[in-house]
Design a protein around this motif. Structure first.
Motif, mmCIF file in Angstrom:
data_model
loop_
_atom_site.group_PDB
_atom_site.id
_atom_site.type_symbol
_atom_site.label_atom_id
_atom_site.label_comp_id
_atom_site.label_asym_id
_atom_site.label_seq_id
_atom_site.Cartn_x
_atom_site.Cartn_y
_atom_site.Cartn_z
ATOM 1 N N ALA A 182 0.797 -1.144 -0.090
ATOM 2 C CA ALA A 182 -0.133 -0.011 0.103
ATOM 3 C C ALA A 182 0.890 0.954 0.096
ATOM 4 C CB ALA A 182 -0.955 -0.078 1.082
ATOM 5 N N TYR A 183 2.008 1.042 0.230
ATOM 6 C CA TYR A 183 2.838 2.285 0.352
ATOM 7 C C TYR A 183 3.290 2.670 -0.980
ATOM 8 C CZ TYR A 183 2.531 2.401 5.370
ATOM 9 O OH TYR A 183 1.911 2.412 6.732
ATOM 10 N N ARG A 184 3.309 1.975 -1.843
ATOM 11 C CA ARG A 184 3.970 2.268 -3.275
ATOM 12 C C ARG A 184 3.854 3.691 -3.582
ATOM 13 N NH1 ARG A 184 1.081 -2.092 -6.417
ATOM 14 N NH2 ARG A 184 1.949 -4.025 -5.254
ATOM 15 N N ARG A 185 2.777 4.287 -3.496
ATOM 16 C CA ARG A 185 2.560 5.822 -3.826
ATOM 17 C C ARG A 185 2.137 6.497 -2.878
ATOM 18 N NH1 ARG A 185 -1.427 5.079 -9.031
ATOM 19 N NH2 ARG A 185 -1.470 2.850 -9.111
ATOM 20 N N GLN A 186 2.454 6.148 -1.689
ATOM 21 C CA GLN A 186 2.226 6.998 -0.370
ATOM 22 C C GLN A 186 3.364 7.237 0.318
ATOM 23 O OE1 GLN A 186 -0.529 8.687 -1.262
ATOM 24 N NE2 GLN A 186 -2.031 7.951 0.378
ATOM 25 N N PHE A 187 2.947 7.908 1.308
ATOM 26 C CA PHE A 187 3.865 8.234 2.514
ATOM 27 C C PHE A 187 4.529 6.917 3.012
ATOM 28 C CE2 PHE A 187 0.038 6.798 4.855
ATOM 29 C CZ PHE A 187 -0.735 7.541 4.242
ATOM 30 N N ALA A 188 5.765 6.720 3.312
ATOM 31 C CA ALA A 188 6.303 5.654 4.000
ATOM 32 C C ALA A 188 5.921 5.573 5.412
ATOM 33 C CB ALA A 188 7.942 6.024 3.975
ATOM 34 N N PRO A 189 6.117 4.520 5.942
ATOM 35 C CA PRO A 189 5.933 4.152 7.381
ATOM 36 C C PRO A 189 6.747 4.898 8.302
ATOM 37 C CG PRO A 189 6.066 2.031 6.274
ATOM 38 C CD PRO A 189 6.421 3.136 5.356
ATOM 39 N N PRO A 190 6.051 5.658 9.237
ATOM 40 C CA PRO A 190 6.871 6.627 10.172
ATOM 41 C C PRO A 190 7.903 5.988 11.139
ATOM 42 C CG PRO A 190 4.591 6.539 10.759
ATOM 43 C CD PRO A 190 4.746 5.674 9.602
ATOM 44 N N ARG A 191 7.387 4.643 11.321
ATOM 45 C CA ARG A 191 8.632 4.137 12.250
ATOM 46 C C ARG A 191 8.397 2.408 11.885
ATOM 47 N NH1 ARG A 191 3.849 5.599 14.966
ATOM 48 N NH2 ARG A 191 4.668 7.956 15.397
ATOM 49 N N TRP A 192 9.220 1.694 12.576
ATOM 50 C CA TRP A 192 9.367 0.278 12.321
ATOM 51 C C TRP A 192 9.118 -0.774 13.529
ATOM 52 C CZ3 TRP A 192 8.995 -0.512 7.033
ATOM 53 C CH2 TRP A 192 9.131 0.676 6.353
ATOM 54 N N PRO A 193 8.674 -1.937 13.210
ATOM 55 C CA PRO A 193 8.399 -2.783 14.565
ATOM 56 C C PRO A 193 9.777 -3.301 14.936
ATOM 57 C CG PRO A 193 7.412 -3.803 12.562
ATOM 58 C CD PRO A 193 7.928 -2.353 12.123
ATOM 59 N N PHE A 194 10.662 -3.176 14.043
ATOM 60 C CA PHE A 194 12.170 -4.006 14.581
ATOM 61 C C PHE A 194 13.301 -2.812 14.582
ATOM 62 C CE2 PHE A 194 9.494 -7.355 13.134
ATOM 63 C CZ PHE A 194 9.481 -8.390 13.948
ATOM 64 N N ALA A 195 14.381 -3.154 15.176
ATOM 65 C CA ALA A 195 15.536 -2.532 14.947
ATOM 66 C C ALA A 195 16.150 -2.409 13.781
ATOM 67 C CB ALA A 195 16.523 -2.826 16.269
ATOM 68 N N GLY A 196 16.473 -1.508 13.028
ATOM 69 C CA GLY A 196 17.521 -1.619 11.758
ATOM 70 C C GLY A 196 16.656 -0.773 10.661
ATOM 71 N N GLN A 197 17.014 -1.073 9.621
ATOM 72 C CA GLN A 197 16.765 -0.031 8.446
ATOM 73 C C GLN A 197 16.027 -0.856 7.652
ATOM 74 O OE1 GLN A 197 17.243 3.182 8.722
ATOM 75 N NE2 GLN A 197 18.359 3.121 10.523
ATOM 76 N N PRO A 198 15.058 0.069 7.011
ATOM 77 C CA PRO A 198 14.471 -0.662 5.707
ATOM 78 C C PRO A 198 15.323 -0.614 4.347
ATOM 79 C CG PRO A 198 13.538 1.703 6.024
ATOM 80 C CD PRO A 198 14.460 1.206 7.273
#
Lengths: 536, 536
Positions: A182-198
């Motif tokens: 769903a994020y293809r054309r939208q805002f990126a998630p503001p935070r992530w459930p795990f430590a690390g980097q997308p």
């Protein structure tokens, strides 16, 4: 570091400040907590190493008659928490256990006060096919779907809450992790459930407490709004990020962490997965193990289900409390919808029946009347239906069902209308009255009937009821319901019944009821004598 | 007494004399038996005491590659038998075992010859939802119900066989024990399954071999007619006699005896019960145990099911090979009928969908067209349907479905017509092509489609197919089928397809097919290139 303190989380304090009256405050020794609210014990312990895996923490709670083991969790920065949802009033004691001496052996007590108005406890299965809160209040699900509203920008999240505050929905399905699709054309998630980097550089052994704090803040707000949070633990939509492709040990850590964080929210339901059969990295045996794990680790026994795409799950598994169904046609008419009840002898919730919307894809093209029609079909089948609202610019994903915001469809007011009808009906729920023969009638034989005429445009309904529970001379009143115009029109006469044949009772004078000759008409038929199950 | 002899049972000899060519004869040392026919070993042993419980007998058969353990049974008068259904040609050896020295250690050998025309072996599940004989020939069930035809007077039984010889049915459901309900106003059962006296003075530890010999004679005759015998072991209709209320030990003895006698008939299917949930003396756990017992004791692994009234059985149990469903409305339209396939991922046979008839009761009031309609709905749902014929004087029980005799309804020729269509169709069976969206189409994507328009009286069908398996330029021929008039009318043109939208292919010229404007119309659509699965 080894001082035990009771703290109220900042967001919870804020929430409590907003939601009068207060339930407690900052306390030291014997804080009070409302029955079925969250008692939160905060402890300080080691912050080095990897506390998520190194430290085990739990607490044993007892009111003298029962003892409940509750898992704790690490919330970052040396802070540990144990959350408890007391189900009985009075004095409770606890004692912590841990493999870390700083966290082990902590004792305390607190008082549980009666639930206040609007707090009915967690939802349970009632009468095989239906639901009720723990205090006995019936729960009639009118669910919606807002998969990733907690990942939308803050102002959209706030807007979503405002929408929900006046919407008819008392259950919302939401994904616990972001969906890359769903994020293809939208805002990126503001935070992530795990430590690390997308996109995929995660340390699955370290959670991101900030992510979960943000999420549970929203769950708590839904609780205040009387909305059940149907939390979806896994889904196939995050392939870019790989949360669905963790190994078994990471899956288990994740489930344990989620359960420890969320189980003390009384409005939580566990949905193991959305479209589990599209998660190619797990077998049905895996899902079964994960389902049993949730059951074993949740001290408060919240409802559990698993949602599919094409391949129905074996919902007779003991850990499954109700069937969570996706089906594009099963609630087009009641004769289909009722069939799954018999299979599992559990509540059937058609959580996805296509969405109201203007999507290019056919799963998001229902008209408002069709969405409402499906809810009514599900209702007279003795089942429950879920809503989606998928209106966007072309197929851009900024829809209610993807990210919340505002409702654009026409069905919501009609679902509110349906909800009032359900909530003023039989507490034990509506069941098909004459299964396999007359699929348009649900109710409680002899007392209460809801007849839904669907797409028919009948101009009359000859009064007739199936024999079950009936005797000559019983008297009934009838109302004509326009499910779209939201009107309830009493029929200005009473119907006295007499046996007509082996199966049917009719009105003694052969009475018939005039109908407006349009689709979406229902009839509510109630025995004239006050029925014990009806709310006065 | 201790001489071992190979004997052909008198009734089998008679049958063999009637059914040319002979398959064996009276042999001494090395008789020949046809693959999937019954090799019967006859032994003489003790006739005193109670051989039914005192004597254990079995034989081990091997062709050098596999060894199959087969239970024997006592047939009265000091005669013991072991029946074997060889599934491979060539030389087979056997050796008996017994707790009686007269019966133990007997050895011999025999030759298995290839199956002759009409002998395709036992029916197995194929392609998840369908059936085939062991030799690979597809089996398309067109079942009927003749519950107690084996208890009717001899002349009626013979009449039943004559009726079946020209009827379309290739499967028949029948009760293995009499039903007292149906005998209320009719002839009494000519014999009983147990030693003792009616109504309830039975010795459940002693079977009546004569009863079973008479029954298996009929099973063998059905075999010759190519009809599968769906044998119902228990039912709730014999309450006056108590066969449904035996204790667990008697149930087990009965199941073992029945399996030992009947399992070597290749046309046997095991139906644990009719309306199991109306048998008040057994729990679902009991049924499960009995089902597992049948599975464990049947050396030939015949199909197994259990039929219900209101309470669906858990057909995911491993011993259940297919779902045997009763439902009065599920095959009224295909969208209902297909739903159960997904639940169990096994073939779904709607064995009871109400009967064609003139009964007072609504379960026996279907018109001929409605019976045929239900078969077609089941067909395009990827399931199978069962027939019943319940025409009588008022509700007197002398109907086809109770006792056999003659068919009085109008559906049978139309079911024969349907059977020819199914048998000339895809070997792997018809599956819904666009599940949940277009419930009127079954087939093999890209190759073969059966569209059933049901109660619609359409005058045209715009050519359109779901995208699965399709490419631009594929060519199809179409036939219009009148399911009642039994006509197949080719459309005098070819349809070349082109993609129309995300989901649909249409004819390049937007072609449409003229229809006769009446109910019960179907379309058969086949790719013009010869398809490999079609019989030439």
């Amino acid at each position: 570091m080894n001082l035990r303190t009771f703290e109220v989380a900042p967001w919870l304090a804020l929430l409590l400040a907003l939601a009068a009256p207060m339930e407690g405050g900052t306390v030291e020794e014997s804080p009070a907590v409302e029955r079925w609210n969250t008692f939160e014990l905060t402890l300080h312990g080691p912050a080095t190493g990897n506390p998520f895996v190194d430290v085990r923490l739990g607490a044993r709670f007892t009111d003298g008659t029962r003892t409940i083991e509750v898992p704790g969790f690490y919330d970052g920065d040396g802070v540990y928490r144990v959350r408890f949802m007391p189900d009985a009033t009075g004095a409770w004691h606890y004692e912590t256990s841990s493999n870390d001496p700083l966290l082990a052996g902590q004792r305390g007590e607190f008082t549980v006060t009666p639930a206040r108005r609007g707090n009915h406890g967690p939802v349970r299965v009632r009468n095989t096919y239906h639901f009720a809160y723990a205090d006995g209040t019936p729960f009639k699900p009118i669910g919606t779907t807002i998969y990733n509203w907690t990942d939308a920008p803050e102002e959209v999240q706030e807007q979503t809450l405002r929408t929900l505050a006046t919407a008819p929905f008392n259950k919302a399905r939401m994904l616990l992790t972001p969906q890359s699709v769903a994020y293809r054309r939208q805002f990126a998630p503001p935070r992530w459930p795990f430590a690390g980097q997308p996109p995929r550089d995660w340390d699955f052994a370290r959670f991101n407490p900030e992510y979960f704090r943000a999420f549970e803040k929203r769950v708590a707000q839904l609780r205040e709004l009387g909305i059940e949070a149907d939390l979806i633990l896994f889904h196939p939509y995050g392939k870019a990020w790989g949360f669905e492709a963790m190994d078994a040990a990471a899956d288990e850590r994740y489930v344990r962490y989620v359960v420890a964080r969320f189980a003390a929210f009384r409005n939580v339901w566990w949905s193991l997965a959305n479209e589990y059969d599209l998660v190619r990295t797990k077998t049905e045996e895996h899902w079964d193990q994960l389902g049993r794990l949730v059951q074993a680790t949740d001290p408060f026994d919240h409802l559990r289900s698993i949602h599919h795409s094409q391949l129905l799950f074996d919902n007779r598994q003991p850990w499954v409390t109700h069937a969570s169904i996706q089906n594009g046609s099963a609630v087009e008419e009641p004769g289909r919808a009722e069939l799954y009840r018999d299979v599992w002898r559990k509540p059937v919730v058609y959580d996805e029946v296509k969405y109201e919307g203007n999507a290019r894809r056919r799963w998001g093209q229902l008209s408002g009347p069709e969405m409402v029609h499906r809810f009514w079909c599900g209702t007279v089948a003795g089942t429950y239906v879920g809503h989606g609202d998928f209106f966007g610019v072309e197929d851009a994903p900024d829809t209610w069902t993807s990210f919340g915001g505002v409702l654009r469809g026409e069905s919501a007011p009609r679902l509110a209308f349906l909800r009032t009808i359900l909530e003023s009906g039989p507490a034990d729920g509506l069941d098909p009255v004459d299964k396999w023969q007359n699929v348009t009638v649900a109710g409680v034989p002899g007392e209460y009937y809801l007849v839904y005429l669907g797409r028919e445009s009948a101009t009359a309904w000859p009064f007739r009821l199936f024999r079950s529970g009936l005797k000559d001379g019983m008297r009934f009143k009838v109302e004509v319901i326009d499910t779209w115009a939201m009107t309830i029109t009493p029929v200005e006469r009473e119907f006295v019944i007499t046996k007509s044949d082996d199966y049917t009772f009719v009105a003694v004078d052969g009475g018939s009821i005039a109908l407006p000759g349009k689709p979406g008409i229902a009839l509510r038929i109630q025995r004239t004598a006050p029925a014990k199950f009806l709310k006065e």
